[in-house]
Design a protein around this motif. Structure first.
Motif, PDB file in Angstrom:
ATOM      1  N   ASN A   1       0.821  -1.213   0.000  1.00 39.57           N
ATOM      2  CA  ASN A   1       0.000   0.000   0.000  1.00 39.57           C
ATOM      3  C   ASN A   1       0.856   1.265   0.000  1.00 39.57           C
ATOM      4  N   ALA A   2       1.989   1.239   0.691  1.00 38.86           N
ATOM      5  CA  ALA A   2       2.869   2.409   0.714  1.00 38.86           C
ATOM      6  C   ALA A   2       3.328   2.762  -0.695  1.00 38.86           C
ATOM      7  N   SER A   3       3.690   1.747  -1.469  1.00 41.73           N
ATOM      8  CA  SER A   3       4.117   1.999  -2.847  1.00 41.73           C
ATOM      9  C   SER A   3       2.957   2.478  -3.706  1.00 41.73           C
ATOM     10  N   ILE A   4       1.787   1.867  -3.533  1.00 42.25           N
ATOM     11  CA  ILE A   4       0.625   2.232  -4.342  1.00 42.25           C
ATOM     12  C   ILE A   4       0.191   3.671  -4.080  1.00 42.25           C
ATOM     13  N   TYR A   5       0.088   4.043  -2.806  1.00 40.30           N
ATOM     14  CA  TYR A   5      -0.420   5.386  -2.502  1.00 40.30           C
ATOM     15  C   TYR A   5       0.607   6.475  -2.800  1.00 40.30           C
ATOM     16  N   ALA A   6       1.887   6.147  -2.722  1.00 42.93           N
ATOM     17  CA  ALA A   6       2.898   7.113  -3.164  1.00 42.93           C
ATOM     18  C   ALA A   6       2.811   7.300  -4.676  1.00 42.93           C
ATOM     19  N   ALA A   7       2.618   6.207  -5.400  1.00 43.04           N
ATOM     20  CA  ALA A   7       2.473   6.297  -6.857  1.00 43.04           C
ATOM     21  C   ALA A   7       1.246   7.104  -7.238  1.00 43.04           C
ATOM     22  N   ARG A   8       0.205   6.982  -6.455  1.00 38.62           N
ATOM     23  CA  ARG A   8      -1.038   7.707  -6.760  1.00 38.62           C
ATOM     24  C   ARG A   8      -0.930   9.203  -6.469  1.00 38.62           C
ATOM     25  N   PHE A   9      -0.397   9.548  -5.309  1.00 38.78           N
ATOM     26  CA  PHE A   9      -0.598  10.908  -4.818  1.00 38.78           C
ATOM     27  C   PHE A   9       0.657  11.717  -4.481  1.00 38.78           C
ATOM     28  N   ALA A  10       1.838  11.118  -4.455  1.00 35.99           N
ATOM     29  CA  ALA A  10       3.034  11.893  -4.097  1.00 35.99           C
ATOM     30  C   ALA A  10       3.323  12.943  -5.161  1.00 35.99           C
ATOM     31  N   PRO A  11       3.629  14.173  -4.768  1.00 30.07           N
ATOM     32  CA  PRO A  11       3.960  15.220  -5.744  1.00 30.07           C
ATOM     33  C   PRO A  11       5.395  15.064  -6.244  1.00 30.07           C
ATOM     34  N   GLY A  12       5.670  15.632  -7.402  1.00 27.44           N
ATOM     35  CA  GLY A  12       7.051  15.743  -7.874  1.00 27.44           C
ATOM     36  C   GLY A  12       7.662  14.507  -8.493  1.00 27.44           C
ATOM     37  N   LEU A  13       6.890  13.429  -8.657  1.00 28.11           N
ATOM     38  CA  LEU A  13       7.418  12.218  -9.276  1.00 28.11           C
ATOM     39  C   LEU A  13       7.081  12.194 -10.760  1.00 28.11           C
ATOM     40  N   ASP A  14       7.951  11.595 -11.566  1.00 26.45           N
ATOM     41  CA  ASP A  14       7.625  11.451 -12.983  1.00 26.45           C
ATOM     42  C   ASP A  14       6.982  10.089 -13.217  1.00 26.45           C
ATOM     43  N   GLN A  15       6.624   9.825 -14.472  1.00 27.71           N
ATOM     44  CA  GLN A  15       5.903   8.588 -14.780  1.00 27.71           C
ATOM     45  C   GLN A  15       6.736   7.353 -14.472  1.00 27.71           C
ATOM     46  N   ARG A  16       8.031   7.415 -14.723  1.00 24.55           N
ATOM     47  CA  ARG A  16       8.888   6.267 -14.434  1.00 24.55           C
ATOM     48  C   ARG A  16       8.925   5.975 -12.935  1.00 24.55           C
ATOM     49  N   ASP A  17       9.017   7.024 -12.106  1.00 22.11           N
ATOM     50  CA  ASP A  17       8.998   6.843 -10.654  1.00 22.11           C
ATOM     51  C   ASP A  17       7.725   6.116 -10.223  1.00 22.11           C
ATOM     52  N   ARG A  18       6.592   6.585 -10.744  1.00 18.05           N
ATOM     53  CA  ARG A  18       5.301   6.008 -10.348  1.00 18.05           C
ATOM     54  C   ARG A  18       5.156   4.574 -10.855  1.00 18.05           C
ATOM     55  N   ALA A  19       5.653   4.312 -12.052  1.00 16.11           N
ATOM     56  CA  ALA A  19       5.586   2.953 -12.594  1.00 16.11           C
ATOM     57  C   ALA A  19       6.396   1.983 -11.746  1.00 16.11           C
ATOM     58  N   LEU A  20       7.577   2.413 -11.302  1.00 19.68           N
ATOM     59  CA  LEU A  20       8.409   1.555 -10.452  1.00 19.68           C
ATOM     60  C   LEU A  20       7.733   1.288  -9.107  1.00 19.68           C
ATOM     61  N   LEU A  21       7.063   2.298  -8.569  1.00 21.33           N
ATOM     62  CA  LEU A  21       6.355   2.101  -7.303  1.00 21.33           C
ATOM     63  C   LEU A  21       5.223   1.086  -7.459  1.00 21.33           C
ATOM     64  N   TYR A  22       4.472   1.185  -8.541  1.00 23.70           N
ATOM     65  CA  TYR A  22       3.407   0.208  -8.769  1.00 23.70           C
ATOM     66  C   TYR A  22       3.979  -1.196  -8.949  1.00 23.70           C
ATOM     67  N   GLN A  23       5.088  -1.298  -9.672  1.00 27.30           N
ATOM     68  CA  GLN A  23       5.715  -2.605  -9.861  1.00 27.30           C
ATOM     69  C   GLN A  23       6.260  -3.149  -8.539  1.00 27.30           C
ATOM     70  N   ASP A  24       6.746  -2.253  -7.687  1.00 29.99           N
ATOM     71  CA  ASP A  24       7.210  -2.673  -6.367  1.00 29.99           C
ATOM     72  C   ASP A  24       6.051  -3.257  -5.562  1.00 29.99           C
ATOM     73  N   ALA A  25       4.873  -2.635  -5.662  1.00 31.43           N
ATOM     74  CA  ALA A  25       3.696  -3.143  -4.953  1.00 31.43           C
ATOM     75  C   ALA A  25       3.317  -4.533  -5.453  1.00 31.43           C
ATOM     76  N   VAL A  26       3.388  -4.720  -6.769  1.00 28.54           N
ATOM     77  CA  VAL A  26       3.084  -6.029  -7.343  1.00 28.54           C
ATOM     78  C   VAL A  26       4.031  -7.085  -6.774  1.00 28.54           C
ATOM     79  N   TYR A  27       5.309  -6.719  -6.664  1.00 34.47           N
ATOM     80  CA  TYR A  27       6.300  -7.665  -6.152  1.00 34.47           C
ATOM     81  C   TYR A  27       6.094  -7.943  -4.664  1.00 34.47           C
ATOM     82  N   CYS A  28       5.790  -6.906  -3.891  1.00 34.48           N
ATOM     83  CA  CYS A  28       5.517  -7.096  -2.461  1.00 34.48           C
ATOM     84  C   CYS A  28       4.402  -8.121  -2.260  1.00 34.48           C
ATOM     85  N   ALA A  29       3.349  -8.020  -3.070  1.00 32.03           N
ATOM     86  CA  ALA A  29       2.239  -8.965  -2.973  1.00 32.03           C
ATOM     87  C   ALA A  29       2.663 -10.346  -3.468  1.00 32.03           C
ATOM     88  N   TYR A  30       3.436 -10.371  -4.535  1.00 33.55           N
ATOM     89  CA  TYR A  30       3.840 -11.631  -5.167  1.00 33.55           C
ATOM     90  C   TYR A  30       4.592 -12.546  -4.205  1.00 33.55           C
TER      91      TYR A  30
END
Length: 261
Positions: free
Chosen positions: A191-220
């Motif tokens: 959830n920390a990775s998901i909500y940072a990807a959703r709402f953290a300011p100042g990140l670019d698309q690559r930053d957010r994509a990596l955070l979402y992928q990190d969440a997928v891995y945490c669950a995996y």
């Protein structure tokens, strides 16, 4: 070993342009029009006038798919050593770039460093305790967490965890900042990775994509998965323009997901 595409780019040897595809279907041509790239971090596609007209500049990273649940934390620097002045400056600059005030950072707290090597958000102090693992340490084998930049790592700890501040306090059983890491569940990590990807300011698309992928891995690593919402799909596979929603993530076991398919 499986690899992911970190940068999908080429240099046209006719006009000299360096062109990069950021996301799926992000088709980019050089100024002379003689070569192009597409595919983002999903695949490499090249169109060109003739062989030898471009130089390949793409970057790749091996992904170590490990069954050990501790692997979800990555192999970032682990040290009880205090940060140097140069490192402190880098952390503060990264924090400011995503609107985290320097006062929210606890750096070189010797008592904390004696007990932990983890950079962690302390939900009682509402501060991030900083250690050297805020910096990347890319080895031969690593996972998504190791690719996060300093600002992305800070965004995950601050904006991602802070979103659940009341939940953490409600179930609190810890007595010191160094025990925060032990109190976080795998859902908290994802959830920390998901909500940072959703709402953290100042990140670019690559930053957010990596955070979402990190969440997928945490669950995996806990044999869990979740359905990608429209913002996740947009960030990982598209142009990143979909609006994020503050909705709970519905986790299901991998076995259940396979049965539903």
């Amino acid at each position: 070993m499986r690899k992911i595409i970190v940068r999908n780019k080429i240099r046209c040897l006719e006009c000299g342009d360096v062109i990069e595809s950021i996301s799926v279907h992000d088709y980019r041509k050089c100024s002379c029009g003689k070569c192009a790239v597409d595919g983002g971090s999903e695949y490499l596609r090249r169109t060109f006038e003739h062989e030898g007209i471009f130089e390949e500049l793409s970057e790749f990273a091996p992904v170590f798919m490990c069954a050990d649940k501790k692997c979800s934390q990555g192999t970032r620097k682990r040290s009880n050593e205090p940060l140097s002045d140069k490192e402190i400056k880098a952390v503060i600059e990264a924090a400011k770039s995503i609107d985290i005030a320097p006062e929210s950072l606890v750096i070189n707290d010797l008592e904390y460093l004696d007990n932990s090597t983890e950079t962690i958000y302390d939900y009682h102090d509402d501060k991030i305790y900083i250690t050297k693992n805020v910096f990347q340490e890319i080895k031969n084998d690593f996972i998504i967490r190791d690719l996060l930049s300093v600002r992305t790592f800070l965004a995950r700890e601050y904006y991602g965890r802070r979103h659940f501040l009341r939940d953490y306090i409600k179930r609190d059983h810890r007595s010191s900042p160094s025990e925060c890491q032990e109190s976080y569940t795998w859902q908290d990590e994802a959830n920390a990775s998901i909500y940072a990807a959703r709402f953290a300011p100042g990140l670019d698309q690559r930053d957010r994509a990596l955070l979402y992928q990190d969440a997928v891995y945490c669950a995996y690593v806990y044999s869990q998965t979740f359905r990608l919402d429209e913002h996740m799909k947009s960030v990982i596979f598209g142009d990143g323009t979909a609006t994020p929603e503050d909705i709970p993530v519905d986790y299901v076991s991998l076995k259940e997901a396979e049965n539903n398919d």
